[in-house]
Write a protein that holds these residues in place. Structure first.
Motif, PDB file in Angstrom:
ATOM      1  N   THR A  79       0.841  -1.114   0.011  1.00 34.89           N
ATOM      2  CA  THR A  79      -0.191   0.115  -0.362  1.00 34.89           C
ATOM      3  C   THR A  79       0.875   1.300   0.159  1.00 34.89           C
ATOM      4  O   THR A  79       0.550   1.878  -0.900  1.00 34.89           O
ATOM      5  N   GLU A  80       1.987   1.037   0.975  1.00 35.81           N
ATOM      6  CA  GLU A  80       2.499   2.093   0.644  1.00 35.81           C
ATOM      7  C   GLU A  80       3.286   2.779  -0.525  1.00 35.81           C
ATOM      8  O   GLU A  80       3.715   3.387  -0.909  1.00 35.81           O
ATOM      9  N   GLU A  81       3.827   1.788  -1.278  1.00 36.15           N
ATOM     10  CA  GLU A  81       4.182   1.820  -2.746  1.00 36.15           C
ATOM     11  C   GLU A  81       3.770   2.289  -3.727  1.00 36.15           C
ATOM     12  O   GLU A  81       3.947   2.606  -5.266  1.00 36.15           O
ATOM     13  N   SER A 119       2.387   6.413   8.519  1.00 30.03           N
ATOM     14  CA  SER A 119       2.836   5.468   7.389  1.00 30.03           C
ATOM     15  C   SER A 119       3.868   7.089   6.774  1.00 30.03           C
ATOM     16  O   SER A 119       3.241   8.116   6.315  1.00 30.03           O
ATOM     17  N   ALA A 120       4.856   7.409   6.309  1.00 29.24           N
ATOM     18  CA  ALA A 120       5.782   8.165   5.657  1.00 29.24           C
ATOM     19  C   ALA A 120       5.242   9.020   4.875  1.00 29.24           C
ATOM     20  O   ALA A 120       5.233  10.722   4.265  1.00 29.24           O
ATOM     21  N   GLN A 121       5.227   7.890   3.952  1.00 31.06           N
ATOM     22  CA  GLN A 121       3.844   8.756   2.264  1.00 31.06           C
ATOM     23  C   GLN A 121       2.945   9.082   2.785  1.00 31.06           C
ATOM     24  O   GLN A 121       2.419  10.857   2.331  1.00 31.06           O
ATOM     25  N   GLN A 122       1.893   8.492   4.247  1.00 28.93           N
ATOM     26  CA  GLN A 122       0.925   9.812   4.573  1.00 28.93           C
ATOM     27  C   GLN A 122       1.250  10.942   5.464  1.00 28.93           C
ATOM     28  O   GLN A 122       0.672  11.668   4.956  1.00 28.93           O
ATOM     29  N   PHE A 123       1.302  10.825   5.766  1.00 25.84           N
ATOM     30  CA  PHE A 123       3.181  12.097   6.873  1.00 25.84           C
ATOM     31  C   PHE A 123       2.972  13.569   5.790  1.00 25.84           C
ATOM     32  O   PHE A 123       2.907  14.470   5.647  1.00 25.84           O
TER      33      PHE A 123
END
Ligand code: C2E
Ligand code: CA
Ligand code: CA
Ligand code: CA
Length: 278
Positions: A79-81, A119-123
């Motif tokens: 989901t992060e990728e 997650s970093a991607q979210q932040f």
């Protein structure tokens, strides 16, 4: 060497193709899961060193119709990728804040916190802070009871931006914890600049604390660092009484782990709480 190279290509290509296909199928599955409401939050109680419940950490699970309960290690990286972490993370936040608003309305639960992994991607999304504030406003959850758990990977890029966002969250009353502390990119150079509320000691150090003297030294060091910086220090993955005694002596403020309680879905948590608080 040339022949070996050709052989390697023959051996690896089908494997790669297969991996790509499996990934694509998983991505499609995850998209479907999000639309179908197949995700569920489990909650793991957290307590202070006297064993009083202080809140929960929300941990996402995937209720797969065929595969059963899928743990986050098997799908969060994908989901992060793929960026799916953004809508999934939003759902997690909304669900956790809905619980927080419910708890805030009853005297017995009004003081409890809910911690949410981000997650970093979210932040790193430009509108992340606005999203959090919008979810708090929409659900009526008290910001002071929400804790966002962030990892050191955030510090790999844009330290300025990270500091700014954390400061805005703090000004709104929302706390940030540095999760899995000590396992990632060394943030010691930036730590004093981050408006944090809490450090979370990774489970790998707690485990070591029981078996090796170096693991114990790390727990002591992190607890001392937290104390010097006026941060709460929370230990995760405490499984034995010996580990609990160790982190207490090291000066940790609280912990979570199988010793206290395993992560549970909401109905079981409610039952556990009614017995535990009685
Ligand atoms: P984490 O944030 O370090 O969460 C703690 C993990 O340790 C959880 O695994 C929890 O079930 C497990 N745990 C708790 N107590 C014990 C114990 O006493 N012994 C052992 N061996 N394990 C314990 P889980 O639920 O499988 O989650 C794994 C990771 O997935 C989390 O690690 C977190 O990084 C990520 N994750 C979970 N939910 C979310 C989410 O909603 N969003 C994001 N971005 N990541 C999530
Ligand atoms: Ca966490
Ligand atoms: Ca984590
Ligand atoms: Ca961890």
């Amino acid at each position: 060497a040339k022949a070996a190279g050709r052989n390697m290509a023959c051996w690896f290509e089908p494997d790669m193709e297969q991996r790509v296909a499996v990934r694509a199928a998983l991505e499609a599955d995850l998209r479907h899961a999000l639309n179908q409401g197949q995700f569920e939050l489990y909650y793991q109680p957290q307590c202070d060193m006297q064993g009083r419940m202080t809140g929960v950490e929300a941990l996402v699970r995937w209720n797969h119709p065929q595969r059963g309960l899928v743990p986050p290690v098997e799908f969060i990286p994908v989901t992060e990728e793929t960026g799916l972490i953004v809508p999934l993370g939003r759902w997690v936040l909304e669900t956790a804040c809905t619980l927080l608003a419910q708890w805030a309305g009853a005297p017995r639960t009004a003081g409890l916190r809910v911690a949410v992994n981000v997650s970093a991607q979210q932040f790193q999304r430009p509108d992340f802070v606005e999203q959090v504030l919008a979810v708090l406003a929409a659900t009526g959850a008290p910001p002071q009871r929400l804790m966002l758990e962030l990892t050191e990977s955030l510090l790999l890029t844009d330290v300025e931006g990270t500091v700014g966002k954390m400061a805005r969250l703090r000004d709104a009353g929302v706390g940030c914890a540095l999760d899995d502390f000590g396992t990632g990119y060394s943030s010691l150079a930036y730590l004093h600049r981050l408006p944090l509320a809490e450090l979370k000691i990774d489970r790998s150090f707690i485990w070591d604390a029981d078996n090796e003297r170096h693991g114990g030294a790390i727990v002591h060091t992190i607890a001392g660092l937290g104390k010097a910086m006026c941060l709460d220090v929370m230990a995760e993955g405490v499984e034995t009484e010996r580990q609990r005694a160790f982190i207490a002596a090291a000066g940790c403020h609280g912990y979570q782990g199988y010793l206290y309680c395993r992560p549970m879905p909401m109905p079981q948590l409610a039952e556990w709480m009614s017995k535990h608080q009685a």
